[in-house]
Scaffold this motif. Structure first.
Motif, PDB file in Angstrom:
ATOM      1  N   TYR A 173       1.446   6.330  -7.039  1.00 41.06           N
ATOM      2  CA  TYR A 173       0.339   7.178  -7.472  1.00 41.06           C
ATOM      3  C   TYR A 173       0.753   8.652  -7.452  1.00 41.06           C
ATOM      4  CZ  TYR A 173      -4.640   8.057  -8.188  1.00 41.06           C
ATOM      5  OH  TYR A 173      -5.838   8.427  -8.708  1.00 41.06           O
ATOM      6  N   VAL A 174       1.484   9.058  -6.409  1.00 40.56           N
ATOM      7  CA  VAL A 174       1.957  10.441  -6.304  1.00 40.56           C
ATOM      8  C   VAL A 174       2.874  10.780  -7.486  1.00 40.56           C
ATOM      9  CG1 VAL A 174       3.438  12.006  -4.974  1.00 40.56           C
ATOM     10  CG2 VAL A 174       1.701  10.654  -3.817  1.00 40.56           C
ATOM     11  N   PHE A 175       3.803   9.876  -7.796  1.00 38.21           N
ATOM     12  CA  PHE A 175       4.732  10.145  -8.893  1.00 38.21           C
ATOM     13  C   PHE A 175       4.013  10.201 -10.236  1.00 38.21           C
ATOM     14  CE2 PHE A 175       8.049   8.309  -5.941  1.00 38.21           C
ATOM     15  CZ  PHE A 175       8.591   9.552  -5.641  1.00 38.21           C
ATOM     16  N   VAL A 176       3.052   9.335 -10.445  1.00 35.27           N
ATOM     17  CA  VAL A 176       2.299   9.359 -11.711  1.00 35.27           C
ATOM     18  C   VAL A 176       1.454  10.627 -11.799  1.00 35.27           C
ATOM     19  CG1 VAL A 176       0.428   8.240 -12.979  1.00 35.27           C
ATOM     20  CG2 VAL A 176       2.297   6.869 -12.071  1.00 35.27           C
ATOM     21  N   GLU A 177       0.798  10.996 -10.710  1.00 35.64           N
ATOM     22  CA  GLU A 177      -0.025  12.206 -10.713  1.00 35.64           C
ATOM     23  C   GLU A 177       0.814  13.459 -10.922  1.00 35.64           C
ATOM     24  OE1 GLU A 177      -3.423  12.882 -10.591  1.00 35.64           O
ATOM     25  OE2 GLU A 177      -3.576  10.751 -11.011  1.00 35.64           O
ATOM     26  N   ALA A 178       2.084  13.433 -10.531  1.00 33.17           N
ATOM     27  CA  ALA A 178       2.964  14.583 -10.756  1.00 33.17           C
ATOM     28  C   ALA A 178       3.236  14.787 -12.244  1.00 33.17           C
ATOM     29  CB  ALA A 178       4.270  14.401  -9.999  1.00 33.17           C
ATOM     30  N   LEU A 179       3.086  13.747 -13.037  1.00 34.56           N
ATOM     31  CA  LEU A 179       3.297  13.858 -14.481  1.00 34.56           C
ATOM     32  C   LEU A 179       2.087  14.437 -15.205  1.00 34.56           C
ATOM     33  CD1 LEU A 179       4.970  10.405 -15.189  1.00 34.56           C
ATOM     34  CD2 LEU A 179       6.084  12.637 -15.118  1.00 34.56           C
TER      35      LEU A 179
ATOM     36  N   GLY B 131       0.813  -1.206   0.000  1.00 37.95           N
ATOM     37  CA  GLY B 131       0.000   0.000   0.000  1.00 37.95           C
ATOM     38  C   GLY B 131       0.851   1.262   0.000  1.00 37.95           C
ATOM     39  N   PHE B 132       1.939   1.240   0.766  1.00 40.12           N
ATOM     40  CA  PHE B 132       2.875   2.364   0.809  1.00 40.12           C
ATOM     41  C   PHE B 132       3.473   2.603  -0.577  1.00 40.12           C
ATOM     42  CE2 PHE B 132       7.287   3.794   1.269  1.00 40.12           C
ATOM     43  CZ  PHE B 132       7.108   4.981   1.975  1.00 40.12           C
ATOM     44  N   LEU B 133       3.898   1.530  -1.232  1.00 46.93           N
ATOM     45  CA  LEU B 133       4.487   1.653  -2.566  1.00 46.93           C
ATOM     46  C   LEU B 133       3.459   2.132  -3.591  1.00 46.93           C
ATOM     47  CD1 LEU B 133       6.714  -1.549  -2.621  1.00 46.93           C
ATOM     48  CD2 LEU B 133       7.460   0.824  -2.383  1.00 46.93           C
ATOM     49  N   VAL B 134       2.246   1.623  -3.502  1.00 43.97           N
ATOM     50  CA  VAL B 134       1.192   2.054  -4.418  1.00 43.97           C
ATOM     51  C   VAL B 134       0.891   3.540  -4.209  1.00 43.97           C
ATOM     52  CG1 VAL B 134      -1.271   1.831  -4.927  1.00 43.97           C
ATOM     53  CG2 VAL B 134       0.152  -0.201  -4.762  1.00 43.97           C
ATOM     54  N   GLY B 135       0.827   3.965  -2.958  1.00 42.96           N
ATOM     55  CA  GLY B 135       0.563   5.376  -2.662  1.00 42.96           C
ATOM     56  C   GLY B 135       1.617   6.291  -3.258  1.00 42.96           C
TER      57      GLY B 135
END
Length: 181
Positions: free
Chosen positions: A99-105, A92-96
């Motif tokens: 998600y942050v890194f993808v949303e930054a794009l 869950g930590f890795l998925v979170g």
């Protein structure tokens, strides 16, 4: 120390309609249609309507599963929470964070798309407009986003709702035009 005020979020700054359109915007149905259907048409041929229907059913099943998870595990963490509870907290930590890194794009890519699409459309309509003059449109989009953010979350959310309603209306008109022709 006792005279200091602690900043806090404004109660009911964003309503159900704004949250709904923020969720719709996050799913980006128009971008998905614009990106997938033209490229899929080259491979699907005459079965394109069936493949779109199958994709719609798959999306609805996924949405149903996410809605059920949200009902059982109401949290702001979304897919990170579901993964942490269903698989393991480390996953869950890795998925979170993923998600942050993808949303930054997302913002830079959308602003680039805005610039390229606007410049290409203007060049197609008026050949004197340079096809590679995309960056002013990207900067204009960034400025509009900055101004909306400057006026606060309520103004920004309402602006997003207005744009979301416009997007839905454009696609409804497009769908009716496709059906009637």
């Amino acid at each position: 120390m006792s005279g200091e005020t602690v900043p806090e979020l404004r109660r009911e700054a964003v309503g159900l309609l704004e949250v709904l359109f923020q969720s719709i915007t996050a799913m980006a149905p128009a971008a998905a249609v614009a990106a997938s259907i033209p490229s899929g048409a080259a491979f699907a041929g005459g079965s394109l309507p069936l493949s779109v229907l199958i994709a719609l059913v798959a999306c609805l099943f996924t949405a149903s599963c996410v809605a059920e998870l949200a009902r059982q595990l109401p949290a702001a963490g979304s897919v990170a929470t579901y993964t942490a509870q269903g698989l393991h907290p480390t996953v869950g930590f890795l998925v979170g964070w993923g998600y942050v890194f993808v949303e930054a794009l997302v913002p830079p890519l959308l602003l680039l798309q805005l610039g390229f699409t606007t410049a290409g459309t203007l060049h197609q309509e008026w050949s004197s407009y340079p096809d590679d003059l995309w960056w002013p449109w990207s900067l204009a989009g960034a400025a509009i986003i900055a101004v909306a953010g400057y006026f606060g979350v309520r103004a920004s959310a309402r602006f997003g709702t207005v744009l979301g309603v416009f997007e839905v209306l454009v696609f409804l008109v497009f769908a009716v035009g496709c059906v009637s022709s």
